[in-house]
Design a protein around this motif. Structure first.
Motif, PDB file in Angstrom:
ATOM      1  N   GLU A  87       0.840  -1.176   0.000  1.00  0.00           N
ATOM      2  CA  GLU A  87       0.000   0.000   0.000  1.00  0.00           C
ATOM      3  C   GLU A  87       0.881   1.233   0.000  1.00  0.00           C
ATOM      4  OE1 GLU A  87      -3.302   1.130   2.745  1.00  0.00           O
ATOM      5  OE2 GLU A  87      -3.577  -1.043   2.574  1.00  0.00           O
ATOM      6  N   ARG A  88       0.559   2.093  -0.926  1.00  0.00           N
ATOM      7  CA  ARG A  88       1.320   3.332  -0.960  1.00  0.00           C
ATOM      8  C   ARG A  88       0.841   4.248   0.166  1.00  0.00           C
ATOM      9  NH1 ARG A  88       0.634   5.221  -7.036  1.00  0.00           N
ATOM     10  NH2 ARG A  88       1.151   3.268  -8.019  1.00  0.00           N
ATOM     11  N   PRO A  89       1.744   4.971   0.727  1.00  0.00           N
ATOM     12  CA  PRO A  89       1.291   5.896   1.764  1.00  0.00           C
ATOM     13  C   PRO A  89       0.419   6.988   1.117  1.00  0.00           C
ATOM     14  CG  PRO A  89       3.649   6.143   1.378  1.00  0.00           C
ATOM     15  CD  PRO A  89       3.170   5.008   0.551  1.00  0.00           C
ATOM     16  N   ARG A  90      -0.666   7.252   1.749  1.00  0.00           N
ATOM     17  CA  ARG A  90      -1.584   8.247   1.184  1.00  0.00           C
ATOM     18  C   ARG A  90      -0.991   9.639   1.363  1.00  0.00           C
ATOM     19  NH1 ARG A  90      -7.355   6.899   0.484  1.00  0.00           N
ATOM     20  NH2 ARG A  90      -7.352   4.659   0.544  1.00  0.00           N
ATOM     21  N   ARG A  91      -1.118  10.386   0.301  1.00  0.00           N
ATOM     22  CA  ARG A  91      -0.629  11.773   0.342  1.00  0.00           C
ATOM     23  C   ARG A  91      -1.738  12.644   0.916  1.00  0.00           C
ATOM     24  NH1 ARG A  91       1.431  13.363  -5.394  1.00  0.00           N
ATOM     25  NH2 ARG A  91       2.908  14.710  -4.371  1.00  0.00           N
ATOM     26  N   ARG A  92      -1.345  13.451   1.803  1.00  0.00           N
ATOM     27  CA  ARG A  92      -2.316  14.394   2.351  1.00  0.00           C
ATOM     28  C   ARG A  92      -2.460  15.549   1.379  1.00  0.00           C
ATOM     29  NH1 ARG A  92      -3.297  15.722   7.971  1.00  0.00           N
ATOM     30  NH2 ARG A  92      -4.209  13.767   8.574  1.00  0.00           N
TER      31      ARG A  92
END
Length: 130
Positions: free
Chosen positions: A5-10
């Protein structure tokens, strides 16, 4: 198979420029708006039981649609208007001249009357409107 899972960009919206524009608009409207100003001071004047109302006779020049001149209710010619105004102004130098011209009257005629009044020593000319 497991995907990483890619880290979600804020999501971040930079509103600095929006605030700058808001402040510029605020300053513009503050500078360009007119404020209601009440000149003078509010006074509560004392009452008097004996008083006289001094009525000031208005000096009125009428200019009809055809260009005819009337000083008060008397017809007058432009040539003699200056002398008659001088006689009337000798009584009260601060008396204003009320100029009532028909809206269809020639502009040149109005200017001629204003010029004659100025030569007669009239200090205040009031142009009557509806």
């Amino acid at each position: 198979m497991r995907f990483r899972e890619r880290p979600r960009r804020r999501v971040f919206i930079n509103i600095t420029s929006l605030i700058d524009v808001l402040f510029l608009l605020l300053i513009f409207f503050m500078v360009s708006s007119t404020f209601l100003e009440q000149p003078g001071m509010k006074l509560d004047l004392p009452a008097s039981k004996s008083f006289e109302v001094e009525q000031q006779k208005e000096l009125i020049v009428h200019i009809s649609q055809g260009g005819q001149l009337f000083l008060g209710d008397r017809p007058v010619e432009l040539d003699s208007l200056k002398e008659q105004l001088q006689r009337e102004m000798a009584r009260d130098r601060e008396q204003p001249l009320v100029l009532r011209a028909d809206k269809a009257a020639a502009h040149g005629r109005v200017v001629e009357v204003m010029d004659a009044a100025k030569q007669a020593g009239v200090r205040k000319i009031v142009i009557a409107t509806k």
